[in-house]
Design a protein around this motif. Sequence first.
Motif, short mmCIF file in Angstrom:
data_model
loop_
_atom_site.label_atom_id
_atom_site.label_comp_id
_atom_site.label_asym_id
_atom_site.label_seq_id
_atom_site.Cartn_x
_atom_site.Cartn_y
_atom_site.Cartn_z
N LYS A 12 1.96 -12.90 -7.98
CA LYS A 12 1.47 -13.41 -6.69
C LYS A 12 2.19 -14.71 -6.31
O LYS A 12 2.43 -14.98 -5.15
N ARG A 134 -4.02 -0.77 8.62
CA ARG A 134 -4.76 -1.97 8.20
C ARG A 134 -4.89 -2.97 9.36
O ARG A 134 -5.99 -3.42 9.69
N ASN A 145 -6.48 1.17 1.40
CA ASN A 145 -6.47 0.50 0.10
C ASN A 145 -6.08 1.47 -1.02
O ASN A 145 -5.37 1.10 -1.96
N TYR A 148 -2.09 2.18 -1.95
CA TYR A 148 -1.24 1.41 -2.87
C TYR A 148 -0.96 2.25 -4.13
O TYR A 148 0.18 2.43 -4.54
N LYS A 210 -0.80 -11.02 6.03
CA LYS A 210 -1.77 -10.61 4.98
C LYS A 210 -1.47 -9.20 4.50
O LYS A 210 -1.54 -8.90 3.30
N ARG A 213 1.60 -9.21 2.35
CA ARG A 213 1.24 -9.82 1.06
C ARG A 213 0.54 -8.78 0.16
O ARG A 213 0.84 -8.66 -1.02
N GLY A 214 -0.38 -8.03 0.75
CA GLY A 214 -1.09 -6.99 0.00
C GLY A 214 -0.13 -5.95 -0.57
O GLY A 214 -0.26 -5.52 -1.73
N GLU A 217 1.90 -7.55 -3.43
CA GLU A 217 1.05 -7.76 -4.62
C GLU A 217 0.78 -6.46 -5.35
O GLU A 217 0.69 -6.43 -6.58
N ASN A 218 0.62 -5.39 -4.60
CA ASN A 218 0.12 -4.14 -5.20
C ASN A 218 1.17 -3.08 -5.49
O ASN A 218 0.89 -2.12 -6.21
#
Length: 269
Positions: A12, A134, A145, A148, A210, A213-214, A217-218
Amino acid sequence: THAMKLKPVTSKKQIRLDDRDARVHGNTREGDELEQASQKEVERISELQRVFYADARFAMLIVLQGRDASGKDGTIRKVFGAVNPQGCTVSSFKVPTELERHHDFLWRVHQQIPPRGMIGIFNRSHYEDILVPRVHKLVPKKIWNARYEQINDFERMLSANGVVILKFLLHISRDEQKRRLEDRLTDKQKNWKFRVGDLDDRRQWNDFTKAYRGILENTSTKWAPWYVVPADDKHVRDWLVARTIADCMEGLGLAYPKPDPTVAGIEIE
């Protein structure tokens, strides 16, 4: 600097998506020098691609994501301009068709995966199926969600079958996007690219940040890493992307196949 390289996102802490992160700070080369450096990397890719095609053990998938006007088309033109068109395909993913909507979201993507020996470039990709739903709240959170993990599994399967995957997020600042969108409004050669929808997406800048970023991160994995490319300066962008691809290809241990023994000593009259 010569040492500057893109590093894959592995935590992150590495996800920097502020405006200042869209530029490289400190010692970078000047425009002309950078352009020459890019050209060298482009030539490396071109030479490696010939062996890649003949070797035919791997396919390569390059995913380009980024906000409107982040330079996806320009990157493709610059980085792959010298590659033999027979060894390269470019796919763009628009709004899903009626048929595509009746399938799982990866169905249309799987059909565009390059065969072994080929380089495939995605100008936008399956990641739009997380970003757009999203930000625009088109489906419940539990649906986007879950994507991912579905994407990670899909890319893992591709990787296990010889597809080398590199994913680049072209990161531009708000000011630079504004400048480029204004350019599109006034330049006849770029005017056709302007969509009113670009302005809607711009209004949702923070929501898109955002969402990106998600994704980083995933879905930045060992088998399909993400790289964040500072893309305000197109020479820096092109050089970093080209260098990352050339280094990756070089690390594959490519070789021309050995000639067929039955061909040895044949004389052509």
